[in-house]
Each structure stands twice: as structure tokens, then as C-alpha cells.
Design a protein around this motif. Structure first.
Motif, PDB file in Angstrom:
ATOM      1  N   ALA A 268       0.832  -1.206   0.000  1.00 17.59           N
ATOM      2  CA  ALA A 268       0.000   0.000   0.000  1.00 17.59           C
ATOM      3  C   ALA A 268       0.864   1.252   0.000  1.00 17.59           C
ATOM      4  O   ALA A 268       0.546   2.249  -0.668  1.00 17.59           O
ATOM      5  CB  ALA A 268      -0.927  -0.018   1.217  1.00 17.59           C
ATOM      6  N   ALA A 269       1.960   1.215   0.751  1.00 19.22           N
ATOM      7  CA  ALA A 269       2.874   2.357   0.785  1.00 19.22           C
ATOM      8  C   ALA A 269       3.500   2.573  -0.588  1.00 19.22           C
ATOM      9  O   ALA A 269       3.655   3.713  -1.047  1.00 19.22           O
ATOM     10  CB  ALA A 269       3.957   2.129   1.835  1.00 19.22           C
ATOM     11  N   ARG A 270       3.884   1.491  -1.249  1.00 16.97           N
ATOM     12  CA  ARG A 270       4.451   1.590  -2.589  1.00 16.97           C
ATOM     13  C   ARG A 270       3.453   2.230  -3.549  1.00 16.97           C
ATOM     14  O   ARG A 270       3.821   3.068  -4.392  1.00 16.97           O
ATOM     15  CB  ARG A 270       4.843   0.198  -3.082  1.00 16.97           C
ATOM     16  CG  ARG A 270       5.491   0.193  -4.455  1.00 16.97           C
ATOM     17  CD  ARG A 270       6.839   0.889  -4.411  1.00 16.97           C
ATOM     18  NE  ARG A 270       7.539   0.774  -5.684  1.00 16.97           N
ATOM     19  CZ  ARG A 270       8.711   1.330  -5.927  1.00 16.97           C
ATOM     20  NH1 ARG A 270       9.331   2.034  -4.998  1.00 16.97           N
ATOM     21  NH2 ARG A 270       9.286   1.186  -7.117  1.00 16.97           N
ATOM     22  N   ALA A 271       2.183   1.834  -3.452  1.00 12.73           N
ATOM     23  CA  ALA A 271       1.148   2.378  -4.329  1.00 12.73           C
ATOM     24  C   ALA A 271       0.960   3.878  -4.114  1.00 12.73           C
ATOM     25  O   ALA A 271       0.525   4.591  -5.028  1.00 12.73           O
ATOM     26  CB  ALA A 271      -0.164   1.632  -4.101  1.00 12.73           C
ATOM     27  N   GLU A 272       1.294   4.360  -2.919  1.00 13.36           N
ATOM     28  CA  GLU A 272       1.194   5.795  -2.611  1.00 13.36           C
ATOM     29  C   GLU A 272       2.460   6.553  -3.004  1.00 13.36           C
ATOM     30  O   GLU A 272       2.555   7.755  -2.795  1.00 13.36           O
ATOM     31  CB  GLU A 272       0.941   6.005  -1.118  1.00 13.36           C
ATOM     32  CG  GLU A 272      -0.503   5.962  -0.733  1.00 13.36           C
ATOM     33  CD  GLU A 272      -0.745   6.644   0.619  1.00 13.36           C
ATOM     34  OE1 GLU A 272       0.209   7.208   1.199  1.00 13.36           O
ATOM     35  OE2 GLU A 272      -1.891   6.602   1.081  1.00 13.36           O
ATOM     36  N   GLY A 273       3.441   5.855  -3.515  1.00 12.92           N
ATOM     37  CA  GLY A 273       4.673   6.512  -3.918  1.00 12.92           C
ATOM     38  C   GLY A 273       5.746   6.565  -2.852  1.00 12.92           C
ATOM     39  O   GLY A 273       6.753   7.263  -3.016  1.00 12.92           O
ATOM     40  N   ARG A 274       5.562   5.820  -1.758  1.00  9.19           N
ATOM     41  CA  ARG A 274       6.590   5.768  -0.704  1.00  9.19           C
ATOM     42  C   ARG A 274       7.643   4.736  -1.078  1.00  9.19           C
ATOM     43  O   ARG A 274       7.316   3.662  -1.570  1.00  9.19           O
ATOM     44  CB  ARG A 274       5.967   5.395   0.632  1.00  9.19           C
ATOM     45  CG  ARG A 274       4.664   6.118   0.946  1.00  9.19           C
ATOM     46  CD  ARG A 274       4.887   7.371   1.715  1.00  9.19           C
ATOM     47  NE  ARG A 274       3.622   7.953   2.140  1.00  9.19           N
ATOM     48  CZ  ARG A 274       3.488   8.794   3.144  1.00  9.19           C
ATOM     49  NH1 ARG A 274       4.546   9.146   3.857  1.00  9.19           N
ATOM     50  NH2 ARG A 274       2.313   9.303   3.455  1.00  9.19           N
ATOM     51  N   GLN A 275       8.909   5.082  -0.810  1.00 10.11           N
ATOM     52  CA  GLN A 275       9.981   4.180  -1.217  1.00 10.11           C
ATOM     53  C   GLN A 275      10.456   3.228  -0.126  1.00 10.11           C
ATOM     54  O   GLN A 275      10.872   2.100  -0.404  1.00 10.11           O
ATOM     55  CB  GLN A 275      11.197   4.985  -1.707  1.00 10.11           C
ATOM     56  CG  GLN A 275      10.982   5.686  -3.027  1.00 10.11           C
ATOM     57  CD  GLN A 275      10.169   6.961  -2.878  1.00 10.11           C
ATOM     58  OE1 GLN A 275      10.458   7.784  -2.001  1.00 10.11           O
ATOM     59  NE2 GLN A 275       9.159   7.126  -3.712  1.00 10.11           N
ATOM     60  N   THR A 276      10.403   3.662   1.122  1.00  2.27           N
ATOM     61  CA  THR A 276      10.945   2.838   2.207  1.00  2.27           C
ATOM     62  C   THR A 276      10.025   2.848   3.416  1.00  2.27           C
ATOM     63  O   THR A 276       9.205   3.750   3.600  1.00  2.27           O
ATOM     64  CB  THR A 276      12.340   3.331   2.652  1.00  2.27           C
ATOM     65  OG1 THR A 276      12.258   4.722   3.008  1.00  2.27           O
ATOM     66  CG2 THR A 276      13.371   3.141   1.539  1.00  2.27           C
TER      67      THR A 276
END
Length: 313
Positions: A268-276
Motif C-alpha cells: 500500500a505504501a508503494r502504491a502511494e509513492g513511498r519508497q521505504t
């Protein structure tokens, strides 16, 4: 000698305090990720009285030099957490020594006022390998008692392991806050140093915090019962998240649930554009949490140590 001004913490200080703590953390080789919202919710949830239990020291030009916070134990708890730091430019002048002495004196006053029939313990944390902190703490009678890992994972490495039979996973839902608090209290009851807190204090530091990210938090249910959860918070780095609490209640452990929750948060974090994503864990966790996090793609990037000593009356 430069005369410093001392006063209590105020809500408007959250940003400056976050900046100071981040600076100290970065100086020790850690990540400067603390947000003002996280600072404010922590103070509101853990400090009984900011007037008596906090101290901010400022230079004549208004720069924040040092801070000391005393976190009294909840209810029947017996551990006082002492949090303090000094700006790197102001070290070597006895400020940390005086501040820690004040914290211990204040903690002893809180203990006497509580009329507790049991002995209390004071604890402080620092980065592992911080020789100056080690010397200071040992001078005051502290000894190292526990070690911690700070772990980081790229969100792009997330997979989707199969959920245990009968388990469904949802996003965070505010209507289950009290059940979530009960699940957290149960899940952490056998963790080292855990002290159960009342619902309002717990909620202030978690689901009511300005830094809480409900859209990147997840809860697992078995029927109508909460089996596990992962609660996520913002970081000063917009490309990074902090997974603050991961818990699985005892009947649902050893079935891969924690890993499944983590990988869903990472995706979900990746889908929001978060990298780490980052998290902290007890190096000797009785639930095998370190291995769970490693299998989810997390690696140790820094270590911390807790020092403790009996709190003298």
C-alpha cells in the motif's frame, strides 16, 4: 558561561523539539525522521504534567539547546522512562549531566507522590556505541539491560504471502479503536518492558496522533475478533513511513499473520509513492519478530540500547 533559560514544554514547541531530536539522532548515525505530530502525541500521551515533568533549555538567542522529559508509569506500572538530549554544539558543558540529575530527582518525587508500595526503575535509551552517553549513564548508576534494532525495507520488495485460513484483512477502521486497544494490550503483555496503558492515553499516541496514517494501517480479523494489526505513521521524509506497532494475539501466532500484514502495508505504501518503511524491534523479541521482519525484506540499519537503574526514593 552562557546562561540558559529553562521552562516547560508547550504545544508550540513540537516542531523545534522534533528538529532537535532529529539532529541528535542524525549525529549518532540514525535517521532524522521524527515529525512534530509524533512528538506532540507522545508528550500528551506520556507526560502527566508538562509544567513539572518537562524541561526545555534555550540559549539567549532562543535556540533550543536541550530537553528533558519524564514519562511516569501508567496505573500499576513501575518503569519511569527518561528522555533527554543536548544539541551537539552544546555538549561537554555539563548540560546533559545536570538535565539527567533533574530527571531522576523529578522521577523520585513522582514515585513518592504516588505512594507506590513497589520499587520503580528508571530507564534511558541511546544509540549503541555512544561512548559519551554510556559514561554519563554509568556515572548515574545505570547499566545496559536491553538492545534494539532499527530496521528498514524498500516498499517495492513486498510480496503477498497467503493469509492463514479463516483470516480476513481490512484497512484501519475507526469504529474498532477500543477492540484494537484491547488486542494491542494483550499482544504486548509478554513483551519485555511493556506497560499497559488506558485507552485514552494509548489512542492519543496512536490512532489520534497527527502522524497516524490510517490508509496505510491494516487489521486482521478472525470472525469478529481482531487477530493482529499493523499501525503506520508519517516520517519527516515524505518517501518513508514508520510502522509503529505490529501485533498478533497469542492464539494466532506462528501462522504467518504478521508477515502477511507487513507485506500488505509495504504494498500500500508503494502504491502511494513511498519508497521505504522503517520499524523498531526488540533484538531478543520472544515472538521471533526479527526473523519475521527479515523475511518481509527488512534489514538492520542501526542499534540502540536501554540502560536501567533502580529509582531511589
Amino acid at each position: 558561561m552562557v546562561e540558559l533559560t529553562a521552562r516547560e514544554y508547550r504545544e508550540a514547541d513540537a516542531s523545534r523539539l522534533a528538529e532537535l531530536i532529529n539532529l541528535v539522532e542524525e549525529d549518532a548515525g540514525g535517521h532524522a525522521g521524527l515529525t512534530a505530530g509524533y512528538v506532540e502525541s507522545t508528550v500528551r500521551g506520556l507526560v502527566r504534567d508538562p509544567v513539572t515533568d518537562t524541561r526545555l533549555l534555550s540559549a539567549p538567542d532562543g535556540d533550543l539547546v536541550a530537553v528533558g522529559l519524564v514519562f511516569a508509569p501508567p496505573g500499576a506500572g513501575s518503569r519511569v522512562d527518561l528522555m533527554g538530549c543536548v544539541h551537539p554544539r552544546w555538549r561537554g558543558r555539563g548540560i546533559g549531566r545536570d538535565l539527567l540529575g533533574w530527571e531522576l530527582d523529578r522521577a523520585a518525587e513522582v514515585h513518592r507522590a504516588a505512594g507506590a508500595g513497589t520499587a520503580w526503575e528508571a530507564q534511558v535509551d541511546t544509540a549503541a556505541g555512544n561512548d559519551s552517553a554510556d559514561r554519563l549513564y554509568r556515572r548515574f548508576g545505570f547499566s545496559p539491560v536491553r538492545y534494539w534494532f532499527h530496521m528498514v525495507a524498500p516498499t517495492g520488495s513486498a510480496s503477498h504471502p497467503t493469509l492463514p485460513d479463516g483470516i480476513r484483512v481490512t484497512g484501519y477502521q475507526a469504529g474498532h479503536d477500543k477492540e484494537l486497544h484491547e488486542a494491542h494490550t494483550e499482544a504486548f503483555a509478554d513483551h519485555w518492558g511493556s506497560q499497559a496503558r488506558q485507552y485514552d492515553d494509548w489512542a492519543t499516541m496512536t490512532v489520534r496522533s497527527e502522524s497516524f496514517l490510517p490508509g496505510l494501517s491494516t487489521v486482521a480479523f478472525d470472525g469478529d475478533e481482531i487477530a493482529g494489526y499493523a499501525l503506520t505513521y508519517g516520517d519527516a521524509d515524505p518517501g518513508r513511513i514508520y510502522i509503529g506497532q505490529v501485533g498478533v494475539r497469542r492464539p494466532w501466532r506462528r501462522r504467518g499473520l504478521a508477515g502477511a500484514l507487513l507485506t500488505r502495508v509495504l504494498a500500500a505504501a508503494r502504491a502511494e509513492g513511498r519508497q521505504t518503511a522503517s520499524l523498531g524491534v526488540d533484538a531478543d523479541s520472544p515472538t521471533g519478530a526479527v526473523g519475521v521482519y527479515e523475511r518481509a525484506g527488512f534489514e538492520v540499519v542501526s542499534r540502540a540500547v536501554t540502560y536501567a537503574r533502580p529509582l531511589l526514593p
